[in-house]
Motif scaffolding. Structure first.
Motif: not given
Lengths: 216, 177
Positions: A145-146, A169-170, A173, A177, A184, B48-49, B51-53, B55-57, B138-139
């Motif tokens: 989504i990002t 993806y996991e 992150t 990240l 970034i 910003v970081r 959010i990805e975490d 979304l991934a989980h 970020m989204i």
């Protein structure tokens, strides 16, 4: 391969095990293959011999590794090929690796194709390219989504691609990240990420080898 | 019970760490405004970081079409995942683009008392505002996020006001319209 939102390729890794090479020795000039020396390598441009096809590059001359377009004795390979005195000559061919710059270019092309695909779709709200199938391989892509795209190029026999991309993806992150030193949009240089990625790929390879063995 | 104990020790550790940072920042910077800004910036970088975490989980997380959905997801899933609390969403304005997050408990300020010199101007948990701002950016959503009350400063409740500003069109990834 991982592409960041800003269209930049930030990660790529080659896990293919295909290191097929073939060697031929010729006693006399000329060789029934046409070569071209560009992009820093000597490539087969035309002609086929055994499994060697256009696109294969010369990786060894007389069993010694080459550097770019230069043979082991600092002499351009093209010279050696065209010189009857250099024979008998043995050349080893292999599928050359895609260069770093080429990869960057291909990745941004893919990013654009992805965008075009979603725009020209006749169905509203279509997402971009998810899977691309060719004779030799399949390309699977997953966009978060990002906006970060994860795509992998795999063999046809590989089935569990989407879960794999999610797993990656996991890993991204977790190891990229959460690493405070990672900036970034920069290329990913995190050892932990590499190690864990390798483990996941190995697991997948083993699982698919097992499943294809049971199918056979 | 074992895991609960582990979680609470971990969160206490986090609370204390945050406390030390907040305290040293306020001593170093003197001006509460500066500290508020710092906390917000820190929060932004984390957001910003994070959010990805998130979304991934959270494989069930899909792109939200309404701002109300956003508020819902932030509270029920986001906050719960990272702070272990579920704030309430209140006070929507007429245009439905502003709401208040009511934090009935705040793990960050569990053991804290604000000293008199910053009791009027320091938003102790301002990092949360930064996190929300960073994560939503970020989204592709720009929001303004501010504290409007904190029990540490004598208010009845700890509240954050989140206001939707706009969708960031140019960074929209392909395929999401």
């Amino acid at each position: 391969y991982i592409i960041q939102q800003s269209r930049g390729l930030i990660y790529d890794e080659d896990f293919s095990w295909n290191k097929h090479t073939e060697e031929h020795t010729w006693q006399q000039h000329p060789i029934p293959l046409v070569f071209t020396a560009d992009t820093g390598r000597v490539l087969v441009k035309f002609g086929e011999l055994g499994t060697i096809k256009p696109g294969y590059s010369v990786i060894e001359v007389n069993r010694q590794p080459v550097t770019g377009t230069m043979g082991p004795t600092e002499r351009p390979i093209m010279d050696m090929v065209n010189d009857p005195e250099a024979y008998p000559l043995s050349l080893t061919f292999g599928k050359g690796k895609v260069g770093a710059n080429e990869k960057l270019m291909l990745a941004s092309m893919f990013h654009s194709l992805f965008a075009i695909a979603s725009k020209i779709s006749p169905i509203e709200g279509s997402s971009g390219i998810q899977e691309l199938e060719t004779d030799e391989f399949s390309l699977h892509c997953f966009q978060t989504i990002t906006g970060v795209k994860f795509f992998s190029i795999v063999d046809h026999k590989q089935t569990a691609c989407e879960p794999l991309l999610h797993r990656i993806y996991e890993l991204y992150t977790d190891f990229v990240l959460k690493n405070p030193f990672y900036l970034i949009d920069m290329p990913i240089r995190c050892d932990l990420f590499d190690q864990n990625l390798k483990k996941v790929i190995e697991q997948v390879e083993r699982a698919s080898a097992y499943s294809s063995a049971t199918l056979a | 019970v074992g895991t609960e104990a582990v979680v609470s020790t971990q969160s206490t550790g986090f609370t204390l760490t945050y406390g030390l940072y907040g305290c040293s920042a306020s001593q170093r910077l003197r001006q509460s405004d500066e500290v508020n800004k710092q906390l917000d910036k820190m929060g932004y970088n984390i957001g910003v970081r994070m959010i990805e975490d998130f979304l991934a989980h959270t494989p069930s997380a899909k792109r939200c079409t309404q701002f109300e959905e956003v508020a819902d997801v932030i509270c029920k899933q986001g906050f719960r995942m990272f702070l272990g609390i579920v704030p309430e969403v209140r006070n929507w304005n007429a245009a439905k683009d502003e709401f208040t997050l009511l934090l009935t408990e705040n793990p960050l300020s569990e053991f804290v008392e604000l000293p008199p010199n910053c009791a009027d101007s320091l938003w102790y948990s301002n990092i949360i505002c930064g996190v929300i701002r960073g994560a939503l950016e970020m989204i592709q959503m720009e929001v303004k996020c501010t504290f409007i009350g904190d029990t540490l400063r004598g208010s009845d409740s700890t509240e954050i006001r989140v206001k939707f500003v706009k969708i960031l069109e140019d960074s929209l990834p392909a395929g999401e319209d």
